[in-house]
Scaffold this active site. Structure first.
Site, PDB file in Angstrom:
ATOM      1  N   GLY A  71      17.717 -16.767  53.621  1.00 23.01           N
ATOM      2  CA  GLY A  71      16.824 -15.460  52.506  1.00 23.01           C
ATOM      3  C   GLY A  71      17.100 -14.681  52.530  1.00 23.01           C
ATOM      4  N   GLY A 119      16.988 -20.257  55.676  1.00 15.47           N
ATOM      5  CA  GLY A 119      16.927 -21.212  54.484  1.00 15.47           C
ATOM      6  C   GLY A 119      17.858 -21.763  53.748  1.00 15.47           C
ATOM      7  CD  GLU A 142      13.780 -18.490  60.523  1.00 12.39           C
ATOM      8  OE1 GLU A 142      14.623 -18.253  59.775  1.00 12.39           O
ATOM      9  OE2 GLU A 142      14.841 -19.162  61.738  1.00 12.39           O
ATOM     10  CG  ASP A 150      10.739 -19.918  56.132  1.00  9.92           C
ATOM     11  OD1 ASP A 150      11.642 -19.868  56.860  1.00  9.92           O
ATOM     12  OD2 ASP A 150      10.324 -19.722  55.706  1.00  9.92           O
TER      13      ASP A 150
END
Length: 362
Positions: A71, A119, A142, A150
């Protein structure tokens, strides 16, 4: 006056024969995902799902560095500093697309060449056909920025053999293409030099073409997976119930690589490490990807409110001093109650995926 050059779309949408081709098109940013990109992907998948002329979908990334570095965390940082709501809105639209890819009724081919992080895994590792190369570096980094895996990362890692997924998640490490296949993150292996030819062949397919035969003619058996050579000590050390015990096991291991790994984990956000471990353990017990994504959304929103996420992005991406000041700074300082609070319900803001059939049909 100087004419302004038109800006290319962030996702290129092409029809090539019976193939729908999506190209992530931010090469200077390693194709980092924006909200607009995820909405485009979701809408296009919805359109192609009912288009009888489209028999398969291909996802690739523009540029030479890889499919997707994750992301757009610079945008996330700016949004959190400004006190905005753009990030939570982004995630609320991103996770349904991850699920849409996993559920897609037509072959979805993800070309996972080069860097595939965060992502980027969400838009590729849930695909029905996942192709890696010798250049592939796949992972969920992360914990290095004070965040928690995630986009279904805890679902994927939680179901990897033994504790290999736990190791990658806590260390923010990356796996090779061969590793990715053994971990269940990919299916086929391809020499990177053959990627352009395979993409052309897929675009030349007709209604009578055999997709599997086309893939078979390009892909090959993967080489040895280097991560598997460490599985014995990884499984032994990471089987503990707490992050503190895992680190202690690593420190006491006769394996030099294990002892070095303890230092890697201790450099990460203590809060993120503990919440990541709990997320993985809980994800293993959840029935499906929908339930895991719903859990990850709760954890992500709670993490967004904590200081480590912003501090991690600042240290690693904004100021690039690579000396984050974690709060609290030690694993022992992160209480069980603090970890558990990341899984609290969000009330009206809760994400519910199980009832969503086509979230991007409008």
């Amino acid at each position: 006056m100087t004419a302004v050059e038109p800006t290319e779309p962030e996702v290129l949408v092409r029809r090539e024969g019976t193939l729908g081709h999506l190209i992530l098109n931010r090469p200077r940013a390693m194709n980092a995902l924006t909200h607009r990109m995820m909405m485009t992907i979701g809408r296009q998948l919805t359109d192609w799902e009912t288009d009888d002329a489209v028999h398969a979908v291909l996802l690739t990334g523009a540029g030479e560095r890889g499919l997707c570095a994750g992301g757009d965390i610079v945008a996330i940082y700016r949004d959190t500093v400004a006190g905005g709501t753009g990030t939570s809105t982004f995630w609320a639209d991103e996770y349904p697309v991850n699920l849409q890819i996993a559920r897609y009724p037509k072959p979805f081919i993800a070309m996972m060449d080069g860097v595939v992080l965060g992502g980027g895994m969400g838009v590729s590792a849930h695909a029905s056909i996942r192709i890696v190369t010798e250049r592939t570096k796949v992972g969920m980094p992360e914990t290095a920025i004070g965040f928690v895996p995630d986009v279904g990362g805890t679902y994927l890692f939680g179901r990897s053999p033994g504790e290999l997924g736990t190791h990658l998640a806590l260390t923010a490490g990356t796996a090779t293409g061969a590793d990715a296949i053994r971990l269940g993150l990919a299916d086929r292996y391809l020499a990177s030099e053959k990627v352009p030819a395979l993409v052309r062949a897929l675009g030349e397919m007709t209604a009578g073409s055999d997709l599997q035969s086309t893939l078979d003619s390009f892909t090959e058996a993967p080489p040895a997976a280097p991560l598997l050579a460490s599985q014995s000590w990884i499984d032994a050390c990471y089987s503990a119930d707490t992050a503190e015990q895992i680190v202690a096991n690593l420190q006491q291991s006769p394996e030099a690589d294990a002892r070095a790994t303890a230092d890697v984990i201790l450099a990460k956000s203590p809060t993120a490490v503990k919440v990541t471990l709990e997320s993985l353990r809980r994800a293993r017990k959840l029935p499906n990807l929908e339930a895991v994504l719903e859990q990850e959304f709760r954890v992500s929103i709670h993490s967004l409110k904590r200081p480590d996420f912003r501090e991690g992005i600042r240290a690693m991406v904004i100021d690039k001093d690579r000396t984050p000041q974690w709060s609290p700074p030690e694993l022992a300082d992160v209480s069980d109650a603090e970890v558990a609070s990341h899984f609290d319900d969000l009330g009206a803001d809760e994400l519910r995926l199980t009832a969503l059939a086509h979230p991007h049909s409008n």
